[in-house]
Design an enzyme around this catalytic site. Structure first.
Site, mmCIF file in Angstrom:
data_model
loop_
_atom_site.group_PDB
_atom_site.id
_atom_site.type_symbol
_atom_site.label_atom_id
_atom_site.label_comp_id
_atom_site.label_asym_id
_atom_site.label_seq_id
_atom_site.Cartn_x
_atom_site.Cartn_y
_atom_site.Cartn_z
ATOM 1 N N THR A 2 35.568 -34.980 -32.075
ATOM 2 C CA THR A 2 35.827 -35.795 -33.256
ATOM 3 C C THR A 2 34.747 -35.523 -34.285
ATOM 4 O O THR A 2 33.575 -35.414 -33.931
ATOM 5 C CB THR A 2 35.889 -37.296 -32.934
ATOM 6 O OG1 THR A 2 35.964 -38.014 -34.179
ATOM 7 C CG2 THR A 2 34.675 -37.786 -32.150
ATOM 8 N N GLY A 17 36.494 -31.738 -39.111
ATOM 9 C CA GLY A 17 37.279 -30.725 -38.424
ATOM 10 C C GLY A 17 37.020 -29.290 -38.827
ATOM 11 O O GLY A 17 37.049 -28.386 -37.979
ATOM 12 N N THR A 42 39.297 -40.425 -35.109
ATOM 13 C CA THR A 42 40.166 -39.755 -34.136
ATOM 14 C C THR A 42 39.998 -40.350 -32.739
ATOM 15 O O THR A 42 38.934 -40.880 -32.429
ATOM 16 C CB THR A 42 39.743 -38.264 -34.114
ATOM 17 O OG1 THR A 42 40.105 -37.703 -35.359
ATOM 18 C CG2 THR A 42 40.363 -37.466 -33.003
ATOM 19 N N VAL A 71 45.191 -29.158 -41.967
ATOM 20 C CA VAL A 71 45.155 -29.482 -40.539
ATOM 21 C C VAL A 71 43.725 -29.280 -40.055
ATOM 22 O O VAL A 71 43.088 -28.287 -40.394
ATOM 23 C CB VAL A 71 46.114 -28.571 -39.730
ATOM 24 C CG1 VAL A 71 46.007 -28.871 -38.239
ATOM 25 C CG2 VAL A 71 47.555 -28.755 -40.195
HETATM 26 N N1 ASP Z 1 38.375 -34.070 -36.472
HETATM 27 C C1 ASP Z 1 39.354 -34.768 -37.241
HETATM 28 C C2 ASP Z 1 39.859 -33.866 -38.327
HETATM 29 O O1 ASP Z 1 39.071 -33.171 -38.935
HETATM 30 C C3 ASP Z 1 38.841 -36.018 -37.840
HETATM 31 C C4 ASP Z 1 38.146 -36.959 -36.870
HETATM 32 O O2 ASP Z 1 37.657 -36.546 -35.858
HETATM 33 O O3 ASP Z 1 38.120 -38.148 -37.133
HETATM 34 O O4 ASP Z 1 41.018 -33.889 -38.618
#
Ligand code: ASP
Length: 363
Positions: free
Chosen positions: A275, A278, A224, A253
């Site tokens: 990040t 999630g 992310t 999501v």
């Molecule tokens: N936090 C993001 C998600 O769970 C993934 C990421 O941070 O790379 O969608």
């Protein structure tokens, strides 16, 4: 009272008035002096995702490519701030550079869903008003962060998803692309490998072998991008953009577009972009939790961010990190994974980038 007494009284009264006027003038000019004296710092912090990023797995070319792109993003975003621009515009500018690069899991280069699609989420928030905008599960807007911004600026809503969000983006004249624009072969290979490992019901050590064979496979989960900034007016802003997690299904999501979880900004406390895994960031309401620890626990930004990332999340095995900033320009970027692509630039400072967990950030 005689005429003389009246006269003396009037003179005395005028003298007092003149003195207090002068005192007031002095106070006013002091006030101006002190506000001129207090320079509001401007600063920008970015991340390009956290994960199993280890020195031994990284080729020099690959590391260079990441650092150069982070540097470009910092410089582009900082130019907005240095020009007297708003933090909200600086974070958008910084994010767009990373969304346009296939290196990161956002915009071009986003990870694939189980069904072989790229479905992206993004959010933005400004700390002066706590206005916010977010989109989820979109596949046709070239820069998802711009869609989040339009939701914030030009709609009465905060959060739009799927086809409705895409229709709104079109009505706002945002640049649309064919969904294939986001596809990169490496991300597709990651999906194929994960599906394969699921099919074979591989155990932990076989997955580890696959990781050793292809270090990029390790990066399969995260990537992310995010940015937080403070501008010359002392306003903070946060923005985050992602393709989510590889192999996600059923319209999953993550935390990124959930205001208060992956993205949060409030001038009174801080701006945060997260990040990582999630689901854990949503359950810990990470951005708002950091702000609350500052507000109610009277802790500094660094203490609050570390408490959430290095304690609360670690206890739950929620892997990842955050970048955060407050209105005074303090910066904190803790992460509990092996690495996190990250960097910052401050007034008169040079842009600095970091990848691993043993680098001195000089904060
Ligand atoms: N936090 C993001 C998600 O769970 C993934 C990421 O941070 O790379 O969608």
């Amino acid at each position: 009272m005689g005429l003389k007494a009246n006269y003396l009284f009037a003179v005395f009264f005028l003298a007092i008035l003149a003195c207090s006027e002068r005192k007031y003038e002095k106070y006013e000019s002091n006030k101006e002096f002190s506000s001129w004296n207090k320079v509001q710092p401007i600063a920008l912090v970015i991340h390009g995702g956290a994960g199993t990023i280890k020195r031994e797995d990284m080729s020099p070319e690959r590391e260079k490519a990441y650092r150069e792109k982070l540097m470009e993003s910092l410089n582009v975003g900082y130019a907005v701030l240095a020009d007297g621009g708003k933090s909200v515009d600086a974070v958008i500018a910084a994010i767009k550079v990373m969304e346009d690069s296939p290196l990161f899991n956002a915009g071009k280069g986003a990870v694939f869903t189980h069904d072989g699609k790229n479905e992206m989420d993004a959010a933005i928030m400004e700390g002066s008003t706590r206005n916010a905008g977010a989109v989820a599960g979109i596949s046709t807007v070239k820069n998802p962060i711009t869609a989040a911004y339009e939701v914030m600026e030009n709609s009465p809503h905060v959060f739009m998803v799927g086809k409705g969000a895409e229709q709104f983006a079109e009505e706002q004249n945002l640049e649309l692309v064919d969904p294939n624009y986001f596809r990169t072969e490496r991300r597709y290979e990651q999906l194929m490998k994960i599906i394969d490992s699921e099919r074979q019901q591989l155990d932990h050590s076989s997955i580890r072998e696959m990781e050793l064979e292809d270090p990029f496979f390790k990066d399969r989960k995260f990537g992310t991008v995010g940015a937080v900034a403070v501008d010359a007016a002392g306003n903070v802003a946060a923005a985050t953009s992602t393709g989510g997690m590889t192999n996600k299904r059923y319209g999953r999501v993550g935390d990124v577009p959930v205001i208060g979880a992956g993205t949060y900004a409030d001038n009174a406390t801080c701006a945060v972009s997260a990040t990582g895994h999630g689901e854990y960031f949503i359950r810990n309401v990470v951005g708002h939790e950091i702000a609350s620890i500052m507000r109610y626990g009277n802790k500094s930004l660094d203490e609050a961010a570390n408490e959430v990332v290095m304690d609360q999340l670690v206890k739950m095995e929620g892997s990842g990190g955050v970048i955060s900033i407050d209105a005074q320009g303090n910066i904190s970027m803790p992460f509990n994974s092996a690495g996190m692509y990250r960097g910052y630039i401050r007034e008169k400072g040079q842009a600095q980038t970091f990848v691993y967990n043993d680098e001195d950030e000089g904060l």
